[in-house]
Design an enzyme around this catalytic site. Structure first.
Site, PDB file in Angstrom:
ATOM      1  N   ASP A 139       6.916  10.659 -32.382  1.00 18.75           N
ATOM      2  CA  ASP A 139       5.701  10.018 -31.877  1.00 18.75           C
ATOM      3  C   ASP A 139       5.417  10.565 -30.487  1.00 18.75           C
ATOM      4  OD1 ASP A 139       3.501   8.390 -31.994  1.00 18.75           O
ATOM      5  OD2 ASP A 139       4.609   6.504 -32.138  1.00 18.75           O
ATOM      6  N   HIS A 178      -2.282  11.423 -25.689  1.00 21.56           N
ATOM      7  CA  HIS A 178      -2.398  10.574 -26.874  1.00 21.56           C
ATOM      8  C   HIS A 178      -3.580  10.975 -27.762  1.00 21.56           C
ATOM      9  CE1 HIS A 178      -2.011   7.266 -29.548  1.00 21.56           C
ATOM     10  NE2 HIS A 178      -3.255   6.916 -29.316  1.00 21.56           N
ATOM     11  N   LYS A 222      -0.031   2.686 -39.981  1.00 23.49           N
ATOM     12  CA  LYS A 222       0.221   1.675 -38.952  1.00 23.49           C
ATOM     13  C   LYS A 222      -1.085   1.005 -38.539  1.00 23.49           C
ATOM     14  CE  LYS A 222       0.941   2.519 -34.348  1.00 23.49           C
ATOM     15  NZ  LYS A 222       1.626   3.095 -33.192  1.00 23.49           N
ATOM     16  N   ARG A 271      -2.621  -1.805 -35.607  1.00 22.18           N
ATOM     17  CA  ARG A 271      -2.317  -2.605 -34.422  1.00 22.18           C
ATOM     18  C   ARG A 271      -3.409  -3.645 -34.231  1.00 22.18           C
ATOM     19  NH1 ARG A 271       1.052  -1.794 -29.992  1.00 22.18           N
ATOM     20  NH2 ARG A 271       1.488   0.371 -30.544  1.00 22.18           N
ATOM     21  N   SER A 281       6.756   2.987 -26.367  1.00 23.87           N
ATOM     22  CA  SER A 281       6.495   1.998 -25.311  1.00 23.87           C
ATOM     23  C   SER A 281       7.425   0.801 -25.534  1.00 23.87           C
ATOM     24  CB  SER A 281       5.017   1.614 -25.330  1.00 23.87           C
ATOM     25  OG  SER A 281       4.756   0.664 -24.327  1.00 23.87           O
ATOM     26  N   GLN A 310      -6.770   4.391 -23.923  1.00 20.20           N
ATOM     27  CA  GLN A 310      -8.067   3.699 -23.843  1.00 20.20           C
ATOM     28  C   GLN A 310      -9.125   4.771 -23.589  1.00 20.20           C
ATOM     29  OE1 GLN A 310      -8.321   0.330 -24.351  1.00 20.20           O
ATOM     30  NE2 GLN A 310     -10.537   0.271 -24.144  1.00 20.20           N
ATOM     31  N   ASP A 353       2.007   7.007 -38.015  1.00 19.03           N
ATOM     32  CA  ASP A 353       0.646   6.803 -38.525  1.00 19.03           C
ATOM     33  C   ASP A 353      -0.025   8.158 -38.740  1.00 19.03           C
ATOM     34  OD1 ASP A 353       0.002   7.640 -35.969  1.00 19.03           O
ATOM     35  OD2 ASP A 353      -0.572   5.662 -35.260  1.00 19.03           O
ATOM     36  N   GLU A 381       0.833  -1.209   0.000  1.00 21.67           N
ATOM     37  CA  GLU A 381       0.000   0.000   0.000  1.00 21.67           C
ATOM     38  C   GLU A 381       0.869   1.261   0.000  1.00 21.67           C
ATOM     39  OE1 GLU A 381      -2.877  -0.277   3.158  1.00 21.67           O
ATOM     40  OE2 GLU A 381      -3.982  -1.879   2.132  1.00 21.67           O
ATOM     41  N   THR A 420       6.871   0.294 -32.849  1.00 19.40           N
ATOM     42  CA  THR A 420       6.499   1.283 -33.865  1.00 19.40           C
ATOM     43  C   THR A 420       7.750   1.949 -34.431  1.00 19.40           C
ATOM     44  OG1 THR A 420       4.432   1.677 -32.685  1.00 19.40           O
ATOM     45  CG2 THR A 420       5.118   3.379 -34.251  1.00 19.40           C
TER      46      THR A 420
HETATM   47  C1  R5P Z   1       0.050   4.716 -30.215  1.00 14.10           C
HETATM   48  O1  R5P Z   1      -0.587   4.810 -31.243  1.00 14.10           O
HETATM   49  C2  R5P Z   1       1.132   5.667 -29.846  1.00 14.10           C
HETATM   50  O2  R5P Z   1       1.038   6.836 -30.570  1.00 14.10           O
HETATM   51  C3  R5P Z   1       2.518   5.065 -30.012  1.00 14.10           C
HETATM   52  O3  R5P Z   1       2.786   4.905 -31.398  1.00 14.10           O
HETATM   53  C4  R5P Z   1       2.609   3.728 -29.358  1.00 14.10           C
HETATM   54  O4  R5P Z   1       2.180   3.813 -28.027  1.00 14.10           O
HETATM   55  C5  R5P Z   1       4.023   3.208 -29.407  1.00 14.10           C
HETATM   56  O5  R5P Z   1       4.009   1.927 -28.877  1.00 14.10           O
HETATM   57  P1  R5P Z   1       5.175   0.917 -29.152  1.00 14.10           P
HETATM   58  O6  R5P Z   1       6.455   1.619 -28.802  1.00 14.10           O
HETATM   59  O7  R5P Z   1       4.889  -0.235 -28.229  1.00 14.10           O
HETATM   60  O8  R5P Z   1       5.114   0.519 -30.570  1.00 14.10           O
END
Ligand code: R5P
Length: 294
Positions: free
Chosen positions: A216, A127, A189, A191, A220, A94, A166, A36, A224
């Protein structure tokens, strides 16, 4: 106005306090043996507009709880208003239901923060703008893209080609183009909503022998950026750079991106990382100064 140094963004909060001249307030935080979270504001906030600087990069849920507890503590101790400065806003991807049975995560977060006492939110390169519409109080996104582009321009990469992975990120490269003065474009792009796997389709750009920078909002897993960099290399780009506002760099993302031929990754300190070379402090400070005087 007082700046509360959230444990997730202590350094950035300190820089902002220094640039704005606004009093900073430390926070005591710890994790109990059972996991916690404990939070205590170490100062007086009576009748103050309290600005909490706290990013929500991984571990997102812990940092969100810390933020909620800090907001609650600020209000309980007499704070007149709470503004959350959340450089990286988790769960903003999300912002709608993609598959039946899902939740709109960012809406739940927004309500949670409101109940905790947050009255306004400032984030950076959210985002999707739609995510901000889910907040029951004013929520604003600043952009770090000009700062990132200036970083490259100062190093002599003016006229570099700015690429968005994208179409959704096209507004980002249009901002970069204004600073760099070169051309820009986007890839396509897709996903897979079940596996999370990314497919980036090749497109022809006239960049043979040129420098290209992929911009971008978030890096993550790096998938991408890896796909985009490979395409640019195949098209004959001489140098490829990767730039983002939020360098989450999960797992071996950094290594994978560099192995794909990227010279260097440049991110901001919205998330503390090895590539956080551009500070958001001037951008956020400007906003807070305007808030204070307005
Ligand atoms: C999603 O559309 C975001 O704009 C990034 O392109 C995305 O989060 C990148 O994720 P990753 O590095 O896992 O491809």
């Amino acid at each position: 106005m007082k700046i509360v140094l959230g444990p997730a963004s202590k350094e950035l909060g300190e820089k902002i306090a220094e640039l704005t001249g606004i009093e900073k307030m430390p926070v005591a935080s710890k994790t109990f043996p059972d996991g916690e979270t404990y939070i205590r504001l170490e100062g007086n906030v009576q009748d103050d507009h309290v600005v909490i600087v706290q990013t929500t990069s991984p571990p997102q849920d812990t940092k969100l709880m810390q933020l909620a507890f800090m907001a609650d503590a600020a209000k309980r101790n007499g704070g007149s208003k709470v503004t959350a400065v959340v450089p990286y806003l988790a769960y903003a991807r999300q912002d709608k239901i993609f598959l039946q049975g899902e939740t709109i995560s960012i809406e739940t977060i927004a309500h949670m923060l409101s109940v905790a006492g947050v009255d306004a939110l400032i984030t950076v390169n959210v985002h999707s703008a739609n995510a901000l519409a889910k907040f029951p109080f004013p929520a604003k996104s600043l952009t770090a893209i000009p700062l990132l582009a200036e970083h490259f321009a100062k190093r002599g990469f003016t006229k570099a080609f700015a690429l968005a992975p994208d179409k959704g990120a096209m507004h980002i490269v249009e901002e970069a183009k204004k600073v760099l003065g070169g051309e820009c474009g986007h890839l396509e792009k897709q996903r897979d909503r079940y596996t999370g796997q990314v497919k980036v389709a090749k497109k022809a750009f006239d960049i043979k022998g040129e420098t290209a920078i992929v911009f971008d909002d978030i890096i993550s897993t790096g998938s991408t950026m890896v796909s985009a960099a490979k395409i640019l290399k195949e098209l004959g780009a001489r140098k490829v750079f990767a730039a983002c506002a939020h360098p989450l760099l999960i797992g071996d993302a950094e290594k994978r991106i560099l192995n794909a031929g990227v010279e260097e990754i440049v991110g901001t300190d919205s998330v503390f990382s090895s590539v956080s070379k551009v500070s958001l402090a001037p951008l956020i400070s400007k906003e807070l100064k305007a808030l204070k005087s307005g």
